[in-house]
Design an enzyme around this catalytic site. Structure first.
Site, PDB file in Angstrom:
ATOM      1  N   SER A   1      62.615   2.146  71.905  1.00 55.67           N
ATOM      2  CA  SER A   1      61.535   3.047  72.305  1.00 55.67           C
ATOM      3  C   SER A   1      60.211   2.419  71.906  1.00 55.67           C
ATOM      4  O   SER A   1      60.145   1.655  70.927  1.00 55.67           O
ATOM      5  CB  SER A   1      61.679   4.405  71.610  1.00 55.67           C
ATOM      6  OG  SER A   1      60.516   5.195  71.777  1.00 55.67           O
TER       7      SER A   1
ATOM      8  N   TYR B   1      63.012   8.604  63.705  1.00 53.16           N
ATOM      9  CA  TYR B   1      63.258   8.078  65.055  1.00 53.16           C
ATOM     10  C   TYR B   1      62.545   6.741  65.232  1.00 53.16           C
ATOM     11  O   TYR B   1      63.147   5.754  65.684  1.00 53.16           O
ATOM     12  CB  TYR B   1      62.765   9.087  66.096  1.00 53.16           C
ATOM     13  CG  TYR B   1      63.026   8.675  67.532  1.00 53.16           C
ATOM     14  CD1 TYR B   1      64.257   8.923  68.132  1.00 53.16           C
ATOM     15  CD2 TYR B   1      62.044   8.051  68.294  1.00 53.16           C
ATOM     16  CE1 TYR B   1      64.504   8.555  69.444  1.00 53.16           C
ATOM     17  CE2 TYR B   1      62.274   7.683  69.614  1.00 53.16           C
ATOM     18  CZ  TYR B   1      63.509   7.933  70.178  1.00 53.16           C
ATOM     19  OH  TYR B   1      63.740   7.559  71.486  1.00 53.16           O
TER      20      TYR B   1
END
Length: 254
Positions: free
Chosen positions: A144, A157
């Site tokens: 990501s 995350y």
């Protein structure tokens, strides 16, 4: 044939929805055989049944939790029994819990890291011998843009995705003598079940669009196209790289 995956054997984790599902579909369209994993048996059965009508004998779903050490071994054994070798591993399984860093419980932190990072490490190691048995093996890890900057997704995350990028670089160098390429794809906000809640918030959606030169969020199939390309013979000299698929977001300073 440089831009096809004919007769390739691919394993996709988190393959029942979102980017994973789009990747399964594109791999099949390009001629590959696919095993995909997910936790939900009903979702796996529904997708496998649908796809088997178009691609008989080339798609198989497997119920497994990527965060489970035992399930990783079960997946590895299933691939070994079915194929005996593996050409493409797509570590796509992921999750997030959005909250302030100090509010995470130890269990929540562990769940995010196990699902996003440790699963990719464990499955890559578990399938190494199967990848070595291929003449054109590659691993594509789905990270990501949150791994390179704060985009409001929560620190665990972002940490997991940054570590995934570094894992990819290390494996690309360490496993190059075995002919195994390793790359990372880093999406910006994409229309998936994981982002549905956030993107349904008008203010947050406006912030995302304001940061994105192309003026929209991505579709899952646009991520799948980059993943598929990295697995193709056409990408045979690409390894150790991270590709931001972000509509120009990371290129925009102001």
């Amino acid at each position: 044939m440089k831009f096809a995956l004919t007769n390739y054997r691919a394993l996709v984790t988190g393959g029942s929805k979102g980017i994973g599902e789009a990747t399964v579909r594109q791999f099949l369209e390009l001629g590959a055989e696919v095993i995909f994993t997910a936790r939900g048996a009903a979702a796996i059965e529904a997708l496998e049944t649908e796809l088997a009508e178009r691609f008989p004998e080339r798609v198989k779903g497997f119920v497994a939790d990527a965060a489970s050490v035992a399930d990783v071994q079960r997946v590895r054994d299933f691939v070994a029994e079915r194929w005996g070798a593996l050409d493409v591993l797509v570590n796509n399984a992921g999750m997030n819990i959005r909250k302030a860093t100090a509010d995470y419980t130890p269990e929540e932190y562990a769940r995010v890291m196990d699902t996003n990072l440790h699963s990719a490490f464990r499955l890559s190691v578990a399938t190494l011998e199967l990848l070595k048995a291929s003449d054109h093996a590659s691993i594509i890890n789905v990270a990501s843009v949150a791994g390179g900057m704060d985009v409001g997704t929560g620190s665990p995350y972002g940490m997991s995705k940054a570590a995934m990028m570094q894992l990819s670089r290390n494996l690309a160098v360490e496993w190059a003598p075995h002919g195994i390429r390793v790359n990372t794809v880093s999406p910006w906000f994409t229309e998936t079940p994981l982002t549905q809640g956030l993107l349904s918030n008008g203010e947050k959606m406006s912030n995302v669009l304001r940061r994105t030169p192309l003026g929209r969020v991505a579709r899952a199939d646009e991520m799948a196209s980059v993943i598929a390309f990295l697995a193709m013979p056409a990408a045979s000299y690409i390894t150790g790289q991270n590709i931001n698929v972000d509509g120009g977001m990371t290129a925009q300073a102001m």
